[in-house]
Design a protein around this motif. Sequence first.
Motif, PDB file in Angstrom:
ATOM      1  N   VAL A 175     105.302  52.347  14.580  1.00 35.34           N
ATOM      2  CA  VAL A 175     104.702  51.351  15.640  1.00 35.34           C
ATOM      3  C   VAL A 175     105.257  50.036  15.151  1.00 35.34           C
ATOM      4  CG1 VAL A 175     102.591  50.417  16.384  1.00 35.34           C
ATOM      5  CG2 VAL A 175     102.561  52.988  15.910  1.00 35.34           C
ATOM      6  N   LEU A 176     105.691  49.247  16.061  1.00 31.19           N
ATOM      7  CA  LEU A 176     106.275  48.177  15.960  1.00 31.19           C
ATOM      8  C   LEU A 176     105.459  47.225  17.037  1.00 31.19           C
ATOM      9  CD1 LEU A 176     110.275  48.485  16.164  1.00 31.19           C
ATOM     10  CD2 LEU A 176     108.631  48.915  14.164  1.00 31.19           C
ATOM     11  N   SER A 177     104.666  46.064  16.438  1.00 32.96           N
ATOM     12  CA  SER A 177     103.957  45.433  17.280  1.00 32.96           C
ATOM     13  C   SER A 177     104.041  44.027  17.460  1.00 32.96           C
ATOM     14  CB  SER A 177     102.416  45.426  16.754  1.00 32.96           C
ATOM     15  OG  SER A 177     101.444  44.759  17.604  1.00 32.96           O
ATOM     16  N   ASP A 178     104.526  43.452  18.485  1.00 33.27           N
ATOM     17  CA  ASP A 178     104.709  42.158  18.642  1.00 33.27           C
ATOM     18  C   ASP A 178     103.658  41.318  18.771  1.00 33.27           C
ATOM     19  OD1 ASP A 178     105.917  39.772  19.423  1.00 33.27           O
ATOM     20  OD2 ASP A 178     106.909  40.565  21.288  1.00 33.27           O
ATOM     21  N   ARG A 179     103.092  40.571  17.433  1.00 39.10           N
ATOM     22  CA  ARG A 179     102.019  39.848  17.158  1.00 39.10           C
ATOM     23  C   ARG A 179     100.937  41.018  16.760  1.00 39.10           C
ATOM     24  NH1 ARG A 179     102.798  35.058  17.538  1.00 39.10           N
ATOM     25  NH2 ARG A 179     104.180  34.050  19.039  1.00 39.10           N
ATOM     26  N   TYR A 180     100.072  40.578  15.807  1.00 42.05           N
ATOM     27  CA  TYR A 180      98.904  41.417  15.426  1.00 42.05           C
ATOM     28  C   TYR A 180      97.831  40.436  14.843  1.00 42.05           C
ATOM     29  CZ  TYR A 180      96.135  45.166  13.089  1.00 42.05           C
ATOM     30  OH  TYR A 180      95.239  46.095  12.917  1.00 42.05           O
ATOM     31  N   CYS A 234      93.473  52.996  20.956  1.00 40.99           N
ATOM     32  CA  CYS A 234      94.266  53.760  22.332  1.00 40.99           C
ATOM     33  C   CYS A 234      95.661  53.810  21.812  1.00 40.99           C
ATOM     34  CB  CYS A 234      93.903  53.135  23.587  1.00 40.99           C
ATOM     35  SG  CYS A 234      91.778  53.288  23.804  1.00 40.99           S
ATOM     36  N   VAL A 235      96.169  52.996  21.331  1.00 40.70           N
ATOM     37  CA  VAL A 235      97.841  53.020  21.280  1.00 40.70           C
ATOM     38  C   VAL A 235      98.297  53.093  19.674  1.00 40.70           C
ATOM     39  CG1 VAL A 235      99.697  51.494  21.724  1.00 40.70           C
ATOM     40  CG2 VAL A 235      97.769  51.368  23.294  1.00 40.70           C
ATOM     41  N   VAL A 236      97.962  52.363  18.899  1.00 47.44           N
ATOM     42  CA  VAL A 236      98.683  52.076  17.563  1.00 47.44           C
ATOM     43  C   VAL A 236      98.211  53.538  16.690  1.00 47.44           C
ATOM     44  CG1 VAL A 236      98.656  50.960  15.347  1.00 47.44           C
ATOM     45  CG2 VAL A 236      98.514  49.747  17.391  1.00 47.44           C
ATOM     46  N   LEU A 237      97.021  53.779  16.463  1.00 46.48           N
ATOM     47  CA  LEU A 237      96.598  54.780  15.521  1.00 46.48           C
ATOM     48  C   LEU A 237      97.019  56.165  16.243  1.00 46.48           C
ATOM     49  CD1 LEU A 237      92.964  53.564  14.303  1.00 46.48           C
ATOM     50  CD2 LEU A 237      95.285  53.402  13.428  1.00 46.48           C
ATOM     51  N   PRO A 238      96.777  56.277  17.386  1.00 43.90           N
ATOM     52  CA  PRO A 238      97.349  57.744  17.945  1.00 43.90           C
ATOM     53  C   PRO A 238      98.677  58.076  17.881  1.00 43.90           C
ATOM     54  CG  PRO A 238      95.621  56.905  19.508  1.00 43.90           C
ATOM     55  CD  PRO A 238      96.010  55.601  18.654  1.00 43.90           C
ATOM     56  N   ALA A 239      99.552  56.775  17.856  1.00 42.04           N
ATOM     57  CA  ALA A 239     101.018  56.986  17.891  1.00 42.04           C
ATOM     58  C   ALA A 239     101.335  57.175  16.513  1.00 42.04           C
ATOM     59  CB  ALA A 239     101.602  55.552  18.217  1.00 42.04           C
ATOM     60  N   GLU A 296     114.484  57.730  13.848  1.00 41.86           N
ATOM     61  CA  GLU A 296     113.246  57.787  13.699  1.00 41.86           C
ATOM     62  C   GLU A 296     112.142  57.405  14.999  1.00 41.86           C
ATOM     63  OE1 GLU A 296     112.349  55.434   9.977  1.00 41.86           O
ATOM     64  OE2 GLU A 296     114.360  55.620   9.467  1.00 41.86           O
ATOM     65  N   PRO A 297     111.470  58.188  15.110  1.00 43.79           N
ATOM     66  CA  PRO A 297     110.543  58.108  16.244  1.00 43.79           C
ATOM     67  C   PRO A 297     109.839  56.674  16.277  1.00 43.79           C
ATOM     68  CG  PRO A 297     109.549  59.804  14.934  1.00 43.79           C
ATOM     69  CD  PRO A 297     110.971  59.431  14.646  1.00 43.79           C
ATOM     70  N   VAL A 298     110.057  56.020  17.534  1.00 41.01           N
ATOM     71  CA  VAL A 298     109.102  54.572  17.351  1.00 41.01           C
ATOM     72  C   VAL A 298     108.875  54.203  18.630  1.00 41.01           C
ATOM     73  CG1 VAL A 298     111.325  53.690  17.616  1.00 41.01           C
ATOM     74  CG2 VAL A 298     109.765  52.217  16.626  1.00 41.01           C
ATOM     75  N   ILE A 299     107.581  53.430  18.755  1.00 41.16           N
ATOM     76  CA  ILE A 299     106.979  52.650  19.935  1.00 41.16           C
ATOM     77  C   ILE A 299     106.863  51.346  19.488  1.00 41.16           C
ATOM     78  CG2 ILE A 299     105.859  54.966  20.610  1.00 41.16           C
ATOM     79  CD1 ILE A 299     103.232  52.913  20.164  1.00 41.16           C
ATOM     80  N   VAL A 300     106.840  50.434  20.803  1.00 42.07           N
ATOM     81  CA  VAL A 300     106.843  48.946  20.495  1.00 42.07           C
ATOM     82  C   VAL A 300     105.744  48.715  21.645  1.00 42.07           C
ATOM     83  CG1 VAL A 300     107.660  46.737  21.412  1.00 42.07           C
ATOM     84  CG2 VAL A 300     109.080  48.482  20.418  1.00 42.07           C
ATOM     85  N   THR A 301     104.791  47.941  21.079  1.00 41.59           N
ATOM     86  CA  THR A 301     103.630  47.399  21.625  1.00 41.59           C
ATOM     87  C   THR A 301     103.440  45.951  21.542  1.00 41.59           C
ATOM     88  OG1 THR A 301     101.193  47.977  21.972  1.00 41.59           O
ATOM     89  CG2 THR A 301     102.163  48.061  19.753  1.00 41.59           C
ATOM     90  N   ARG A 302     102.483  45.371  21.785  1.00 41.67           N
ATOM     91  CA  ARG A 302     102.102  44.031  21.850  1.00 41.67           C
ATOM     92  C   ARG A 302     100.688  43.563  21.835  1.00 41.67           C
ATOM     93  NH1 ARG A 302     104.016  41.305  27.423  1.00 41.67           N
ATOM     94  NH2 ARG A 302     102.733  42.262  28.897  1.00 41.67           N
TER      95      ARG A 302
END
Length: 199
Positions: free
Chosen positions: A92-97, A80-85, A32-38
Amino acid sequence: MSTRFIAMEGLDGSGGTTQIAMLKAAFEARGEPVIVTREPSDRPVGALIRDHLRRSWQDVLGDGVFPYLFAADRRDHLDCVVLPALARGENVLSDRYALSSFAYQAEAHGLDRVMRLNQDFPAPDLTIMLDLAPAMCLDRILARGSPRDRFEALDQLNTIAAGYEAAIRAVSWPIVRIDANGTPAQIAAAIAALVWPNG
């Protein structure tokens, strides 16, 4: 399966960064395609916040600007990161929100005020709250031996823990608590069972 926006929350020292890396690996193992952001993000406003948290900006920025900086960073992070991904079909996995803003800023600025600044932002599909006692979080912070930021003291951790409890009661997002008092593998297994309940 549709893409998901998952936020990892918890006190400093609760293991969020470790668990989000392990969750990313679990997504990849399933193809499953995934990115990590924070958050604060790695974008310009987030970098400014991180500099301040490392105490290098204490004489420049007052605490009153923090809720606005975090909200501005969140808007930029989403756009710029979450919604485009998500639009590209990536999880999208975000370390805090936003829940972190509510917990960390509520005492100084009022929970209602901080929530109003974030009212237009989308909620995650799932928020994973890593539960660990503040004293245990501090033990982990001290054990890693790296420089501490302004929030990594026991009195601050206790205040933030209370802030998280108030924030969790105030929002209607799907939030699931995970006991973070275990080995990283045990915690990762509990998270995987939550994210993929059908195996």
